[in-house]
Design a protein around this motif. Structure first.
Motif, mmCIF file in Angstrom:
data_model
loop_
_atom_site.group_PDB
_atom_site.id
_atom_site.type_symbol
_atom_site.label_atom_id
_atom_site.label_comp_id
_atom_site.label_asym_id
_atom_site.label_seq_id
_atom_site.Cartn_x
_atom_site.Cartn_y
_atom_site.Cartn_z
ATOM 1 N N ALA A 145 1.071 -0.899 0.132
ATOM 2 C CA ALA A 145 -0.291 0.353 0.032
ATOM 3 C C ALA A 145 0.101 0.609 0.532
ATOM 4 N N ILE A 146 2.167 1.138 0.874
ATOM 5 C CA ILE A 146 3.024 2.174 1.088
ATOM 6 C C ILE A 146 3.312 3.053 -0.685
ATOM 7 N N CYS A 147 3.988 1.591 -1.332
ATOM 8 C CA CYS A 147 4.688 1.244 -2.686
ATOM 9 C C CYS A 147 3.339 2.011 -3.676
ATOM 10 N N GLU A 148 2.777 1.502 -3.289
ATOM 11 C CA GLU A 148 1.238 2.210 -4.721
ATOM 12 C C GLU A 148 1.087 3.785 -4.226
ATOM 13 N N ARG A 149 0.954 3.928 -3.397
ATOM 14 C CA ARG A 149 0.560 4.882 -2.611
ATOM 15 C C ARG A 149 1.713 6.365 -3.127
ATOM 16 N N TYR A 150 2.707 6.366 -2.997
ATOM 17 C CA TYR A 150 3.912 6.923 -3.956
ATOM 18 C C TYR A 150 4.362 7.104 -4.581
ATOM 19 N N GLY A 151 3.814 5.938 -5.785
ATOM 20 C CA GLY A 151 3.682 5.357 -7.196
ATOM 21 C C GLY A 151 4.845 5.366 -7.410
ATOM 22 N N ASP A 152 4.706 5.269 -8.427
ATOM 23 C CA ASP A 152 6.355 5.020 -10.109
ATOM 24 C C ASP A 152 7.397 5.733 -9.049
ATOM 25 N N ARG A 153 8.921 4.926 -8.491
ATOM 26 C CA ARG A 153 9.875 5.372 -8.002
ATOM 27 C C ARG A 153 11.265 5.048 -8.356
#
Length: 83
Positions: A49-57
């Protein structure tokens, strides 16, 4: 994700209990972790969920690795973790 969000992103990942490390100078990994089975799914869901919230890295890979090195979350020789 923007470069100014890197410290917050890393802090949120670490707060889940899941480690995140720079590998060498150019990449990073959100490490697998060992948790009791009843917790592993919820922590994995939280990290996702954290990774999705921050988006493309992907465009910030070098900057994230540099930040992790600056806070002493790095492994110089990635082959060390394979032994």
């Amino acid at each position: 994700m923007t470069a100014d969000q890197i410290p917050e992103f890393v802090a949120e990942i670490l707060a889940t209990g899941c480690p995140i490390y720079a590998l060498g100078r150019s990449t990073y990994v959100i490490a697998e972790f060992v948790l009791p089975e009843e917790l592993s799914e919820s922590v994995s869901d939280e990290v996702n969920a954290i990774c999705e919230r921050y988006g493309d890295r992907s465009h910030l890979q070098l900057e994230i690795a540099a930040y992790l090195r600056s806070i002493d979350h790095w492994i110089e020789d990635p082959s060390e973790i394979l032994h």
